[in-house]
Motif scaffolding. Structure first.
Motif: not given
Length: 259
Positions: A188-214
């Motif tokens: 593992k590199t030293w970059e892994n000790t930094l604060e991890p990048a924001e995980n936006r997948n859950m937002w995209y999953i929610l938006l895709s699910g809402v779009g599919l339902a509509v």
């Protein structure tokens, strides 16, 4: 290059039957799906069920079962065909034996390639050696544990000296698995000790699910049998539903892989 440690599945270590099992199970899945469709069609005709709806249900059921069985077969094949090597100079290498054969398209070419993969795995089981096609793992960006496997996101060097980012899968069940995971942790590199990048997948999953339902609701409302909305939007909504489903599936996979 001398090897310090080799990780391979117990099946490969004994005497690999990768080719026989892969080809046989694929034929079994095809036979099972065909038999399911034939039996289901015969029963629907005998019972006088509506052909259009019963045929659609049969196709969806057979496709779903086929996808599940194929995914399980692929996971087992990945476990048996993937070998990890640790050299004397602490170099960590990975080889996916499924990438060796190149016999073109078609089931016959696939079957011949599976048998060549089996021959390679049997040689590795008898006397392991570092093959020329192996990739060297240079840095590890992240390790994500799932129910049946680990997802390893890392930087690797291919045999042609090209360095790329790659995602590897470590299926659980290998002998001395903890030791291999420690080797990944060491890289593992030293970059892994930094604060991890924001995980936006859950937002995209929610938006895709809402779009599919509509889109699905609009399909139902515009269907001629319901006719609560103009029928001209039925097919466009059906196409939009497919696109939304593809996006939803894509972001779910990204989330499971930790990307």
């Amino acid at each position: 290059m001398e090897l310090k440690k080799v990780w391979m599945s117990s099946e490969t270590r004994k005497k690999s039957r990768y080719g026989y099992r892969t080809v046989g199970k694929i034929l079994g899945i095809v036979f099972f799906m065909t038999a399911l469709l034939l039996i289901g069609t015969f029963l629907s005709l005998s019972l006088g069920l509506p052909q259009q709806s019963s045929s659609m249900i049969l196709v969806l059921l057979a496709s779903t079962l086929g996808i599940v069985l194929t995914a399980r077969l692929g996971r087992r094949g990945m476990q048996d065909a993937t070998i990890f090597f640790l050299t004397e100079n602490d170099g960590l290498w990975i080889m996916d034996a499924r990438s060796i054969p190149n016999y073109g398209d078609g089931f016959l070419g696939f079957a011949v390639g599976a048998m060549e993969t089996q021959a390679f795995l049997r040689l590795q089981g008898k006397k392991p050696y570092l093959p020329q096609g192996a990739d060297e793992i240079l840095k590890v960006w992240g390790i994500k544990e799932n129910n049946s496997h680990y997802v390893i996101r890392c930087q690797s060097r291919h045999p042609n000296k090209r360095v790329t980012r790659h995602t590897y899968f470590l299926v659980k069940g290998l002998q001395d698995e903890e030791m291999l995971l420690k080797e990944f942790e060491r890289r593992k590199t030293w970059e892994n000790t930094l604060e991890p990048a924001e995980n936006r997948n859950m937002w995209y999953i929610l938006l895709s699910g809402v779009g599919l339902a509509v889109c699905v609701i609009m399909c139902v409302m515009s269907h001629p049998a319901v006719a609560r909305m103009p029928g001209t939007i039925y097919f466009p909504c059906m196409g939009a539903s497919l696109i939304a489903f593809c996006f939803l599936f894509y972001f779910i996979i990204r989330q499971r892989r930790g990307e």
